[in-house]
Design an enzyme around this catalytic site. Structure first.
Site, PDB file in Angstrom:
ATOM      1  N   ASP A  66      -7.671  -4.618   7.738  1.00 29.87           N
ATOM      2  CA  ASP A  66      -8.344  -5.542   6.830  1.00 29.87           C
ATOM      3  C   ASP A  66      -9.037  -6.668   7.589  1.00 29.87           C
ATOM      4  O   ASP A  66     -10.082  -7.162   7.154  1.00 29.87           O
ATOM      5  CB  ASP A  66      -7.351  -6.113   5.823  1.00 29.87           C
ATOM      6  N   GLU A 107      -5.460 -11.752   8.076  1.00 29.19           N
ATOM      7  CA  GLU A 107      -6.354 -10.597   8.002  1.00 29.19           C
ATOM      8  C   GLU A 107      -7.588 -10.872   7.140  1.00 29.19           C
ATOM      9  O   GLU A 107      -8.219  -9.943   6.642  1.00 29.19           O
ATOM     10  CB  GLU A 107      -5.594  -9.385   7.457  1.00 29.19           C
ATOM     11  N   HIS A 137       0.811  -1.223   0.000  1.00 27.73           N
ATOM     12  CA  HIS A 137       0.000   0.000   0.000  1.00 27.73           C
ATOM     13  C   HIS A 137       0.842   1.269   0.000  1.00 27.73           C
ATOM     14  O   HIS A 137       0.313   2.357  -0.209  1.00 27.73           O
ATOM     15  CB  HIS A 137      -0.937   0.014   1.214  1.00 27.73           C
ATOM     16  N   GLN A 150       0.545 -12.404   6.943  1.00 29.93           N
ATOM     17  CA  GLN A 150      -0.517 -11.643   7.602  1.00 29.93           C
ATOM     18  C   GLN A 150      -1.807 -12.455   7.681  1.00 29.93           C
ATOM     19  O   GLN A 150      -2.266 -13.026   6.688  1.00 29.93           O
ATOM     20  CB  GLN A 150      -0.787 -10.331   6.864  1.00 29.93           C
TER      21      GLN A 150
END
Length: 276
Positions: free
Chosen positions: A187, A161, A48, A159
């Site tokens: 998220d 999420e 991101h 991750q």
């Protein structure tokens, strides 16, 4: 070999605090990396954030390791998620750039976790290929030493999420070679049908976060979480999280500008707006 502050924190059994790098450029990466002696790691966010995998991450890693023996460990979050078929070559790019660890977002199955481990380790522990002429130099060792030591020194992080990731968290945590489960509370909240943390997650999401922490520790794995303040980070450290993001470059910058301008006009800083 250059120091690996994140692994040193592991060995000392103390929380490893870090910071997120979202802005591009070697000067920004270097400024963040030398901002505090309490930094064990910095995450170059290529998912991101605005830094590219090549040459951006490679240049930022060079700038960070160039700070010397007290530099934090440079880590890279790749752009491709666990739903993608592109994680393999992106892990290769990140590790060839000299990253001390790699973070793969949105990993939902044990099968994908095993694939990530294979891509992050040289044979016989994996299927990572060797050929980059620069990687070992970033670590200040020769090529033979890099091949011999990389599998034990590269930190593989995934991750948790997604809803599916939560459902499979115990199987994922049990995958050999995964070093750390990293909780992305933003998220994770959205995927579970809740608003993003502001600044703390919904109580129902918090229950899930604690379950992930327990699942990781049960399998002898580290557990990490993304925070946005020192106060929040202290709370997570007290709860037993091993790796904790404290702030981001843009978040710290905006917060400091706002606080100092408020002080300049004789006003107290208001409640922090939603930020990542």
């Amino acid at each position: 070999m250059t120091t690996h502050a994140l692994l040193q924190s592991f060995k000392a059994s103390k929380p490893a605090f870090g910071a997120w790098i979202t802005l591009p450029g070697v000067m920004n990466a270097r400024a963040v990396a030398q901002a505090s002696p309490h930094l064990s790691w910095v995450m170059i966010d290529c998912e991101h954030g605005l830094t590219s995998l090549q040459p951006g991450a490679a240049e930022s890693i060079q700038a960070i390791t160039g700070l010397g023996p007290n530099a934090p460990s440079p880590l890279v979050r790749i752009p491709a998620t666990g739903f993608s078929n592109s994680t393999s070559w992106q892990i290769k790019y990140a590790l060839d750039a000299g990253a001390r660890g790699v973070l793969v977002p949105m990993v939902s199955t044990a099968e994908k976790a095993r694939e990530i481990v294979a891509d992050g380790r040289f044979p016989p522990g994996g299927r990572r290929g060797f050929g980059n002429p620069f990687t070992h130099g970033v670590w200040s060792i020769n090529a033979a030493e890099y091949i011999k030591s990389a599998n034990e020194n590269v930190v593989i992080m995934i991750q948790i999420e997604t809803k599916e990731g939560v459902q499979n968290v115990r199987a994922i945590a049990a995958v050999d070679g995964i070093d750390c489960l990293f909780i992305g509370p933003y998220d994770l909240s959205l995927c579970l049908g809740y608003p993003p943390p502001s600044p703390d997650p919904h109580p129902d999401v918090e229950i899930v976060i604690q379950d992930i922490l327990k699942a990781a520790h049960k399998e002898g794995k580290k557990c990490a979480i993304y925070c946005t303040s020192g106060k929040q980070s202290l709370k997570r450290a007290e709860e037993g999280f091993d790796i904790i993001n404290v702030t981001s470059d843009i978040g710290a910058m905006a917060e400091s500008v706002a606080a100092n301008l408020s002080a300049a006009v004789g006003r107290e800083s208001g409640a922090a707006a939603f930020r990542y």
